[in-house]
Design an enzyme around this catalytic site. Structure first.
Site, PDB file in Angstrom:
ATOM      1  N   CYS A 171      24.037  47.163  34.547  1.00 34.75           N
ATOM      2  CA  CYS A 171      23.045  47.425  33.499  1.00 34.75           C
ATOM      3  C   CYS A 171      23.087  48.898  33.101  1.00 34.75           C
ATOM      4  O   CYS A 171      23.499  49.248  32.000  1.00 34.75           O
ATOM      5  CB  CYS A 171      21.656  47.049  33.980  1.00 34.75           C
ATOM      6  SG  CYS A 171      21.339  45.278  34.036  1.00 34.75           S
TER       7      CYS A 171
ATOM      8  N   GLU B 135      23.600  51.439  35.965  1.00 31.24           N
ATOM      9  CA  GLU B 135      23.774  52.104  37.245  1.00 31.24           C
ATOM     10  C   GLU B 135      24.933  53.100  37.216  1.00 31.24           C
ATOM     11  O   GLU B 135      26.031  52.779  36.777  1.00 31.24           O
ATOM     12  CB  GLU B 135      24.016  51.069  38.345  1.00 31.24           C
ATOM     13  CG  GLU B 135      22.924  50.038  38.451  1.00 31.24           C
ATOM     14  CD  GLU B 135      23.155  48.836  37.551  1.00 31.24           C
ATOM     15  OE1 GLU B 135      22.509  48.769  36.486  1.00 31.24           O
ATOM     16  OE2 GLU B 135      23.975  47.991  37.899  1.00 31.24           O
TER      17      GLU B 135
END
Length: 839
Positions: free
Chosen positions: A482, A484
């Site tokens: 997402c 990270e």
């Protein structure tokens, strides 16, 4: 009878093993007899599809219209390998054999017109299963077949194979069973209450990307030589881990053989098709595909086309070896490809259109791969079958100069043309990024389908430096999954699960009891009615937070060790520095850097809830604590409840409005969560850190959390990422980013901010400039990430009621985009209810 036959140890001479292997071969024949549900139809059905030419349009149409289906080949071949070899070789060698045998025996095909070859399963939209991690029940498989959102076709022969072979062999061997058995009663109570989730419950650790020179460009024979040299250098006189290292390195060699075998099989298939192909142009393409596969089976790629094919075989190997959160990604694709692009252009063997066509064919390949099927809480926390292959474009080069190049613009054109939910595409924006690139990225985003997302390169580098990376390694990093942050090709940084920050307050207000179950799952921190000050309440909240973080970290550390012992990943390890040099697995600390992430969810909701208690109960004394608790227990029922809800929802400071009263509380909660997690040892010689993202877990966490003092009703979603709670941000988008920027993003591994605009708010050149300026301003303030939904509320409401008219509508959910019709009603409502901003 089947269970008796398939459980027990395999022996070379025992009749049991022979009967088991015969049964598997028969089951393979039956499942292969079912044609893959590919829908290739007449030209009229795909000629209007997206894509630069007929080839891409047809491949895209096939990818979009093929029914996803469960593919049992991998599970059956894996079981066959275990029956034949378990107990006779080391676990890393056995895991390498599973990948080698799968790639040697799996069904392969080349679709008409393909330029990049290879699928994870038998064809487009095939979803192999991974019974060593999660052995699905027959009920699970029926649910996968029957559900409305993203169903997977399951045949009777698939069910029979699962019932007769897979379940009897794997039911008690699967890591999921071992993980659940290893946890304490306190862990199970918190897990069942929705305090946190567990990523290892049905999937494997992931999060590393193509990044190092060896991973991105070296020939497989070069890597093979590196592994053999490491074996030869083992010191059996002084190193008491030498035998374990030898086993791991041997497993790497076997796993590397697997991808060579697959490439050679595709070379042979392409050559045989070329010889039978009457169309001379297509025959020449197939011959070149054969040559590409032969080259990358052993050596370095020589061309733009060969580099893409090499990467794709690596992608298939990583995601077939295990089912990692998240799918392997090429990282900075533009920077990997630019040298090949320029060389091929100079040689006259490539032009811009051909390069774009090859990229679009790669995009089709990504879209052909649904994430492995999941059920239960794992499905709730990530209610999408996008596999999170997050391609970064732009940013800076390893020497710190501007990283935008000719391929960067090609990738923007590709994502604009293809408009796929995956790969998940983003742009890194640095202070050196040309305005033209930022504006072009905003133009693509303005189309309204949620891509690209925008990331702050300087903030990513600062996050990696804060986590102990060297400057050179930090510059190689970026965002995957997402949002990270990781050091690609050098770091293992798996996520472990989501943490429900608002639910902790509910437990605090009920003296450690979960009101949904009546169980005492937290600490006895006192009757909330007796709290004499906000500080006393907040100390109780922090005590509960630390208590549950302790439970979560302990449980995930146990799971990490189970994963390392049971499911080493020799192929992903050989692609990650310094696993070869250390002779250690990616899952066991072999990477240069080893981070473990816990994801905080609901920072907007917990901020507004605490702000309401502080403001209304303790500062202004509008409501007593007893009245507040009664209102929460009844979900604001009755006149008294409605009055209190009105005060909480409309007359209280809220996060997202650049209001320091609320924003200061956000910082306190965030910093406590960060400080309680960051720096804890993670069992891989590394440390724990946090990031702030939800995927779809904010829906699930809302379901298990009662009414909040902010005015949020019981069961409603909590806030997503670091976004404000629904309808709380009333002062415009610049106030939102001002509040969000008060968080110390550099001390996290990533934060996610969603914003929604109506198309009219950003139309024309002025609207585009405003959007670009918003991104720049937020990044200048230290923000990590921002992404946009650009769609009218009325359109979304109509799409909810008439989905048949919106089959192609795509929206941004969290760190991914998804087709509107693939979302559940609760998630659709949450997106509809997000504040629609304007400039």
């Amino acid at each position: 009878m089947a269970e008796q036959m398939m459980t027990g140890s395999a022996t070379a001479e025992g009749g049991f093993a022979c009967r088991g292997l015969d049964a598997i071969e028969a089951a393979l024949a039956r499942v292969r007899a079912h044609a893959a549900p590919t829908r290739m139809t007449s030209h009229a059905t795909w000629e209007d599809d997206r894509g630069m030419n007929d080839r891409v349009k047809r491949l895209r149409h096939q990818s979009e219209t093929t029914q996803p289906y469960l593919d049992m080949e991998r599970a059956l071949i894996e079981t066959e390998t275990y029956l034949a070899h378990e107990g006779t070789v080391s676990t890393p060698e056995l895991r390498g054999m599973v990948l080698r045998d799968y790639f040697a025996k799996k069904t392969i095909s080349i679709e008409p017109g393909e330029l990049i070859v290879g699928e994870k399963g038998r064809g487009p939209q095939a979803a192999p299963t991974f019974p060593e991690l999660c052995c699905h029940t027959l009920e699970d498989m029926h649910n996968m077949n029957d559900r409305e959102q993203v169903s997977f076709r399951v045949t009777d022969d698939d069910l029979a194979a699962q019932a007769d072979i897979v379940i009897p062999y794997w039911r008690h061997r699967a890591s999921r069973e071992k993980i659940m058995r290893a946890q304490t009663p306190a862990w199970h109570d918190a897990f069942e209450a929705g305090i946190f989730t567990e990523f290892y419950e049905q999937r494997a650790g992931g999060h590393t990307c193509l990044g190092s020179e060896r991973g991105a460009h070296a020939g497989f024979d070069e890597i093979r030589a590196d592994i053999r040299a490491a074996i030869d250098a083992l010191d059996y006189m002084a190193d008491d881990h030498a035998v374990a290292k030898r086993d791991e390195l041997s497993g790497m060699l076997i796993a590397l053989d697997a991808v060579t075998v697959l490439a050679e099989r595709y070379a042979e298939l392409a050559l045989s098709l070329a010889e039978a192909e009457p169309d001379l142009v297509r025959a020449a393409e197939l011959s070149q595909i054969a040559e590409n596969c032969r080259v990358v089976a052993h050596g370095r790629p020589r061309t733009f086309w060969q580099w893409i094919q090499r990467y794709w075989f690596i992608h298939l190997a990583v995601t077939s070896e295990t089912n990692p959160w998240d799918a392997y990604t090429p990282g900075r694709l533009d920077q990997h490809l630019i040298g090949y692009f320029r060389a091929d252009l100079a040689a006259g063997t490539l032009d811009r259109d051909r390069a774009l066509e090859l990229l679009e064919c790669l995009w089709v390949k990504f879209n052909n791969q649904p994430a492995p099927p999941k059920v239960g809480v794992t499905l709730k926390e990530s209610g999408t079958y996008s596999d999170f292959a997050n391609i970064n474009t732009g940013g800076i080069a390893p020497d710190g100069t501007d990283g935008v190049n000719e391929v960067s613009y090609l990738i923007l054109d590709c994502m604009d043309e293809m408009m796929f939910i995956q790969p998940n595409s983003n742009v890194q924006i640095s202070r050196k990024t040309p305005r033209r690139f930022l504006v072009r990225a905003c133009e693509v985003a303005r189309a309204g389908w949620g891509q690209p997302a925008f990331y702050n390169t300087e903030e990513i580098v600062d996050e990696l430096l804060a986590a102990g990376k060297s400057l050179a390694d930090a510059r190689r990093g970026g965002a995957s999954g997402c949002v990270e942050t990781g050091c690609w090709g050098y770091e293992a940084y798996p996520l472990t699960g989501y943490f429900n920050l608002p639910k902790i307050l509910e437990i605090t207000l009920n003296d450690g009891v979960d009101p949904r179950s009546g169980k005492l799952i937290g600490l006895r921190t006192g009757d909330a009615r007796a709290f004499g000050s906000y500080d006393e309440l907040f100390r109780a909240y922090l005590a509960q937070m630390r208590h549950f973080i302790d439970i979560k970290v302990r449980g995930s550390n146990v799971n990490t060790q189970i994963c390392a012992r049971e499911n080493p990943v020799p192929f992903m390890s050989l692609m990650t520095e310094d696993c070869i040099a250390r002779g250690e697995d990616y899952n066991a600390g072999g990477a240069r850097y080893n981070t473990t992430y816990l994801q905080g969810v609901g920072i907007g909701s917990i901020t507004d809830a605490l702000a309401s208690l502080k403001y209304n109960v303790f500062d202004e004394r509008r409501v007593t604590m007893a009245e507040m608790l009664d209102a929460l227990a009844t979900d604001f029922a009755g006149d008294a409840g409605a009055r209190i809800r009105g005060i909480c929802a409309r007359r209280t400071p809220k996060y997202g409005n650049d209001d320091e009263y609320a924003d200061a509380i956000m910082r306190e909660v965030f910093e406590a969560f960060r400080d309680y997690v960051t720096g804890r040892p993670n069992m891989r010689r590394g440390e724990w850190r946090i990031d702030m993202l939800p995927t779809t877990c904010h829906i699930y966490f809302g379901e298990v959390t009662g009414a909040s003092p902010s005015g949020r009703r019981a069961g409603e979603p909590v806030s997503d990422g670091i976004s404000p709670e629904a309808h709380a941000d009333t002062a415009g988008p610049t106030a939102v980013i001002a509040s969000c920027a008060k968080m110390d993003h550099a001390s996290t591994g990533g934060t996610l901010l969603n914003q929604k605009f109506a198309p009219g708010a950003i139309e024309g050149e002025r609207g585009l400039a405003n959007l670009a300026d918003l991104v720049r301003t937020y990044f200048d303030m230290g923000g990590h990430h921002i992404q946009f939904n650009i769609v009218d509320r009325s359109t979304l409401i109509d799409a909810r009621e008439h989905p048949e008219n919106y089959r192609d509508l795509i929206v941004r959910v969290a760190g991914f985009s998804e087709k509107w019709c693939n979302l559940g009603r609760d998630l659709q409502d949450e997106i509809i209810n997000r504040t629609e901003q304007t400039f």
